[in-house]
Design an enzyme around this catalytic site. Structure first.
Site, PDB file in Angstrom:
ATOM      1  CG  HIS A   5      -1.850   1.074   1.380  1.00 14.05           C
ATOM      2  ND1 HIS A   5      -1.856   1.944   2.449  1.00 14.05           N
ATOM      3  CD2 HIS A   5      -2.866   1.467   0.571  1.00 14.05           C
ATOM      4  CE1 HIS A   5      -2.834   2.805   2.306  1.00 14.05           C
ATOM      5  NE2 HIS A   5      -3.466   2.546   1.180  1.00 14.05           N
ATOM      6  CG  HIS A  47      -3.483   9.033  -0.508  1.00 18.32           C
ATOM      7  ND1 HIS A  47      -4.213   9.961   0.215  1.00 18.32           N
ATOM      8  CD2 HIS A  47      -4.268   7.940  -0.593  1.00 18.32           C
ATOM      9  CE1 HIS A  47      -5.372   9.432   0.563  1.00 18.32           C
ATOM     10  NE2 HIS A  47      -5.438   8.209   0.086  1.00 18.32           N
TER      11      HIS A  47
END
Ligand code: G3P
Ligand code: CA
Length: 249
Positions: A5, A47
């Protein structure tokens, strides 16, 4: 499967080559890349839609050129936030473009790419497909599963699926809000938030022929639950921990 991730983001600054290199070294099956798009149309790994949290700069990604973003430090924040995991080599790391990541690993890594806010970046889907094609990661001669495209945005996945039906796509969201019989027309699976996930949902998704890739799981007990419940993959910041748990299962 274990999906790193944002790279091995528990140990290194997320979305940097250092985090991706470490994930590869730890043995992750995929590295996850969240996409944002710069003012001059370049896809970068980040992100948030601002550079505020993960660099020493400020501002919206879409208001900054790649040249401006390249001047920022994408590693020092990690040392301040996690002093017990700080490393001198993280200072001065740069925000990588998607193209740079693909050049760096080539076909020796598998990529799990998220289109973030594709409705705000009108060129994102096409730019992504052009870049993947350039690297021979999709289309003729590419290996199925080398790239997975994930999104909360169904339209983005439908666009990918329409142009490249062999590219695997994953619909992200809350398990309790997913319409599985609709999703199976354009995705090979679902990526539910683990907070909304129950064993029964995994069974139901499998019955519909859909894979289940849960996010984001950082504690060993939940990793064990995923294995026991039959999830096909999960996202984690700690690939090493996940791989140990799965080996022991
Ligand atoms: O992409 C799966 C998971 O990463 C979604 O959450 O916010 O970390 O992108 P986020
Ligand atoms: Ca993501």
């Amino acid at each position: 499967m274990v999906i790193a991730h944002r790279g091995a983001s528990g140990y290194a600054p997320e979305h940097t080559l250092a985090a991706y290199d470490l994930a590869k070294k730890q043995g992750a099956d995929y590295i996850e890349i969240d996409l944002q798009m710069t003012k001059d149309g370049q896809l970068i790994a980040m992100h948030d839609d601002t550079v505020n949290r993960t660099t020493n700069g400020t501002g919206k990604v879409k208001a900054l050129t790649l040249k401006q973003i390249k001047q920022l430090d994408a590693g020092a924040w990690f040392n301040h936030a996690y002093p017990n995991r700080a490393k001198a080599k993280y200072i001065g790391l740069k925000v990588p473009t998607l193209d740079e990541i693909l050049n760096h690993f080539g076909h020796h890594m598998r990529y799990y790419i998220e289109t973030k806010k594709p409705y705000e970046y009108r060129e994102m889907n096409q730019q992504l497909l052009i870049t993947l094609k350039k690297h021979h990661l999709i289309g003729k001669g590419s290996k199925r599963g080398q790239v997975i495209i994930e999104s909360f945005d169904a339209d983005s996945l439908k666009t990918v699926h329409k142009q490249y039906p062999n590219v695997e796509t994953i619909q992200l969201g809350d398990a309790n809000k997913m319409n599985l019989s609709e999703i199976k027309h354009y995705a090979v699976g679902v990526g539910p938030n683990v907070e909304t996930l129950r064993a029964a949902f995994i069974k139901k998704a499998h019955k519909e022929g859909l894979l289940v890739h849960a996010w984001t799981i950082n504690d060993e007990q939940t990793m064990k639950d995923m294995e026991r419940w039959g999830a096909d993959a999960f996202f984690t910041n700690y690939d090493d921990k996940a791989l140990t748990v799965l080996k022991q299962a």
